[in-house]
Each structure stands twice: as structure tokens, then as C-alpha cells.
Enzyme design. Structure first.
Site, PDB file in Angstrom:
ATOM      1  N   THR A 195       0.897  -1.160   0.000  1.00 33.20           N
ATOM      2  CA  THR A 195       0.000   0.000   0.000  1.00 33.20           C
ATOM      3  C   THR A 195       0.929   1.201   0.000  1.00 33.20           C
ATOM      4  OG1 THR A 195      -1.664  -1.147   1.355  1.00 33.20           O
ATOM      5  CG2 THR A 195      -1.820   1.227   1.283  1.00 33.20           C
ATOM      6  N   ARG A 223     -12.903  -7.619  -4.040  1.00 31.27           N
ATOM      7  CA  ARG A 223     -12.428  -7.494  -2.657  1.00 31.27           C
ATOM      8  C   ARG A 223     -11.968  -6.065  -2.399  1.00 31.27           C
ATOM      9  NH1 ARG A 223      -7.341  -5.852  -0.057  1.00 31.27           N
ATOM     10  NH2 ARG A 223      -7.323  -6.804   2.014  1.00 31.27           N
ATOM     11  N   GLY A 225     -10.174  -3.603   0.665  1.00 28.33           N
ATOM     12  CA  GLY A 225      -9.477  -3.595   1.942  1.00 28.33           C
ATOM     13  C   GLY A 225      -9.753  -2.348   2.750  1.00 28.33           C
ATOM     14  N   ASP A 226      -8.831  -2.020   3.627  1.00 27.64           N
ATOM     15  CA  ASP A 226      -9.039  -0.904   4.550  1.00 27.64           C
ATOM     16  C   ASP A 226      -8.694   0.453   3.964  1.00 27.64           C
ATOM     17  OD1 ASP A 226      -6.268  -1.861   4.655  1.00 27.64           O
ATOM     18  OD2 ASP A 226      -5.972  -0.297   6.137  1.00 27.64           O
ATOM     19  N   THR A 246      -1.085   0.389   6.525  1.00 24.03           N
ATOM     20  CA  THR A 246      -0.682  -0.602   5.535  1.00 24.03           C
ATOM     21  C   THR A 246      -0.602  -1.958   6.201  1.00 24.03           C
ATOM     22  OG1 THR A 246       1.141  -1.352   4.118  1.00 24.03           O
ATOM     23  CG2 THR A 246       1.733   0.075   5.959  1.00 24.03           C
ATOM     24  N   GLY A 247      -1.132  -2.976   5.526  1.00 21.21           N
ATOM     25  CA  GLY A 247      -1.086  -4.301   6.116  1.00 21.21           C
ATOM     26  C   GLY A 247      -2.240  -5.165   5.673  1.00 21.21           C
ATOM     27  N   GLY A 249      -5.630  -5.774   5.342  1.00 22.91           N
ATOM     28  CA  GLY A 249      -6.759  -4.855   5.399  1.00 22.91           C
ATOM     29  C   GLY A 249      -7.919  -5.317   6.239  1.00 22.91           C
TER      30      GLY A 249
END
Length: 329
Positions: A195, A223, A225-226, A246-247, A249
Site C-alpha cells: 500500500t 475485494r 481492503g481498509d 498498511t497491512g 486490510g
């Protein structure tokens, strides 16, 4: 005009007091200050990357951080700084966002991004877009030109075309052979949670945050994510902080990580560092990811619970650092 000596003396004292007060006020008034932090993804062990990968990431981070720093040093807004910084990272095939985005199981790129203005909580976001090179700029257009916060999929793509944003063919996101080893998600040396993001405080006292991503490699089509979810992977509020995550999500969504940090500051009176420490090292599981953040006083906190996190930080006091991992996490 003649004045008694006592009046002349009194008048002189008054002038001295006024001058002294003005000097003291000037000395006590803080100079305008700014700060900026960026990230290019967490996860993976930098010690296992090739020298070329390390150098490309450092160069990309330095270019982006320099651009954001120059905007802020010239008195520009935090909102302009985070957008332009993230655009540079989106254009760099080294990072999992924009040009270098990962592909879904259907072998196409679906991109997510969000931007937030801490001065008024205005925000804009996109998810699963496929036709625009710089999703972060589309997110800002949604924030400023529509009454919505989040547009997704074909509707977001259609809006980007309607407002005249440059469109790209899906092949734009498929890296050429000579670019393949730039992108860490194409290596076999452990998971890389890609990210890109930027947070900034400008000289006017306003915070802003921006995040952009290609998501997880091989993810299911659709999909999300965050990154484009306000309060999960992106958040900014002048009274607390600006944060980009970042990671993994799904874990950042479940724990509303970005807002949780701000809430700990706002309602529990925690410092930014203590709030971030608690969320990254207690709330989240190990190897989940990391965050970059900046508070209203210009303090920056960058933390991760993964082997590495590509990041950088600069401020008006002269700091300019690029790191592939944070020491003494």
C-alpha cells in the site's frame, strides 16, 4: 513643547515597556511548522530483498517525500501535499498502487484509494477502479465535486471518464519483464503487504491523510481492503492526528484502526505515540502491518509489527529520513 522631567521619564518607560512586550511576543510566537510522513507498504523482510529492490524503493520514497516536503515548505496545503506525494508513488512500478498494483485472481488490477481533510473531515474514496492511473486524484474529486464519500467499480470508472480524468487500458497495470523484479509482491521472499500512503501537517495547522493500494495479490474480484475506508486505513482530524495504514486490510477494518488511534487521543487523553503503540502492538496480531501518523503539534509516529515497513519522514526542523524498517519498534 516643554514637559516636566517626570513626565518625560514616564513616557520613556512606557515606550520601553511597549517595545519589550512586542519583542517578547515575537519571541514566544512559534514559527510556522510542518511535518510529513510516507509509507510504501509493510511486511516482508528487507534483509531478503535484492540490492536493486532496496535501492529502487529508497529512490521512490525519496522522490515522493521530496515533492511533499517542497509543497509544505513553500506554504502549500497538507491536502495538496498528500495527494501529490501519493500520485508519485502510484506512478512508480516499485510500489503496489497505481502502475505497480497487484492483480486479482482474474488477472486484472482493481485499485482503492482515499483522502481526508482534517480541517473539516471532508473525505473522498474509490474502490475497485480499473481505468484511472491515479486513484488518489479521483478520490479527491469525489470529495470536492460530489456529495458522496465513496464510489466503487464501474460507477467510479464512469465518473472518472465523465470529469475528464485520463483513462488507461488495463494492460497499463501489467508490468513489463524488465520491471518485474521491482515489485516485491512478485518475489518469493515472504509476504509483502503493499500500500502507499502519506500524512501531513501544513504551516496553517491543518492535517490531511491519503492512502492508495492495489490490494492483495490474487485477491477475489471485488475485494476491498481498509485503504478506502475512512476510519479503518485512512483518517485525519485536526484535533487529533492524521493516519495512513498498511497491512492486512481485513484486520484494520475489524479493529477500525485509524479511528481507534484518534479516539484514544481524543477521549482517553493519550499521546499519539502511546495510542499507536497500543493499537499496533496490543490490538493487532503480530505480522499484521503498520501505520504512519502525524499529530497537530507536528510530532510523527511510524510503527509496524512486521519485519519491515518502507517509509520516510521530513519536517520543518530539517529532518529527512528514508527507512525500510523502523529500528527499536
Amino acid at each position: 513643547m516643554w514637559l516636566p522631567n517626570v513626565l518625560v521619564h514616564s513616557f520613556s518607560v512606557v515606550l520601553i515597556l511597549i517595545a519589550s512586550s512586542s519583542t517578547a511576543l515575537a519571541q514566544s510566537s512559534p514559527a510556522p511548522h510542518w511535518a510529513i510522513a510516507i509509507h510504501g507498504g509493510a511486511g516482508g523482510d528487507p534483509t531478503k530483498w535484492s540490492d536493486r529492490q532496496k535501492e529502487l524503493r529508497r529512490q521512490g520514497l525519496e522522490r515522493a517525500l521530496t515533492a511533499g516536503k517542497e509543497i509544505l515548505a513553500a506554504g502549500g496545503t497538507s491536502l495538496d501535499a498528500v495527494e501529490q506525494t501519493v500520485r508519485i508513488l502510484e506512478d512508480d512500478p516499485t510500489f503496489n498502487a497505481g502502475r505497480g498494483a497487484v492483480l486479482t485472481s482474474d488477472k486484472r488490477a482493481e485499485l482503492d484509494a482515499a483522502i481526508m481533510d482534517g480541517s473539516n473531515k471532508a473525505c473522498g474514496a474509490v474502490a475497485s477502479v480499473t481505468a484511472v492511473a491515479n486513484p488518489i486524484s479521483l478520490a479527491r474529486k469525489i470529495m470536492t465535486q460530489t456529495r458522496h464519500v465513496l464510489l466503487v467499480g464501474p460507477g467510479a470508472d464512469r465518473y472518472s471518464a465523465e470529469i475528464g480524468m485520463p483513462q488507461v487500458d488495463p494492460s497499463y497495470f501489467v508490468l513489463r519483464p524488465n520491471e518485474a523484479d521491482q515489485s516485491l509482491y512478485r518475489t518469493s521472499e515472504g509476504a509483502y503487504l503493499g500500500t502507499v500512503g502519506c500524512v501531513a501537517l501544513d504551516a496553517h495547522g491543518n492535517l490531511a491523510a491519503a492512502t492508495s493500494t492495489g490490494g492483495l495479490g490474487g485477491k477475489m474480484p471485488g475485494r476491498v481492503g481498509d485503504s478506502p475506508l475512512i476510519g479503518a486505513g485512512t483518517y485525519a482530524e485536526n484535533s487529533t492526528c492524521a493516519l495512513s495504514a498498511t497491512g492486512v486490510g481485513e484486520e484494520f477494518i475489524r479493529n477500525a484502526v485509524a479511528f481507534d488511534v484518534a479516539a484514544k487521543m481524543k477521549y482517553a487523553g493519550m499521546s499519539l505515540e502511546n495510542a499507536v503503540d497500543q493499537v499496533i502492538f496490543q490490538t493487532l496480531k503480530p505480522d499484521t502491518g503498520g501505520v504512519i501518523s502525524v499529530a497537530a503539534d507536528g510530532s510523527t509516529v511510524l510503527k509496524h509489527n512486521t519485519p519491515g515497513m518502507s517509509c520516510g519522514v521530513a519536517d520543518s526542523r530539517g529532518r529527512f529520513d528514508i527507512m525500510l524498517a523502523i529500528e527499536n519498534k
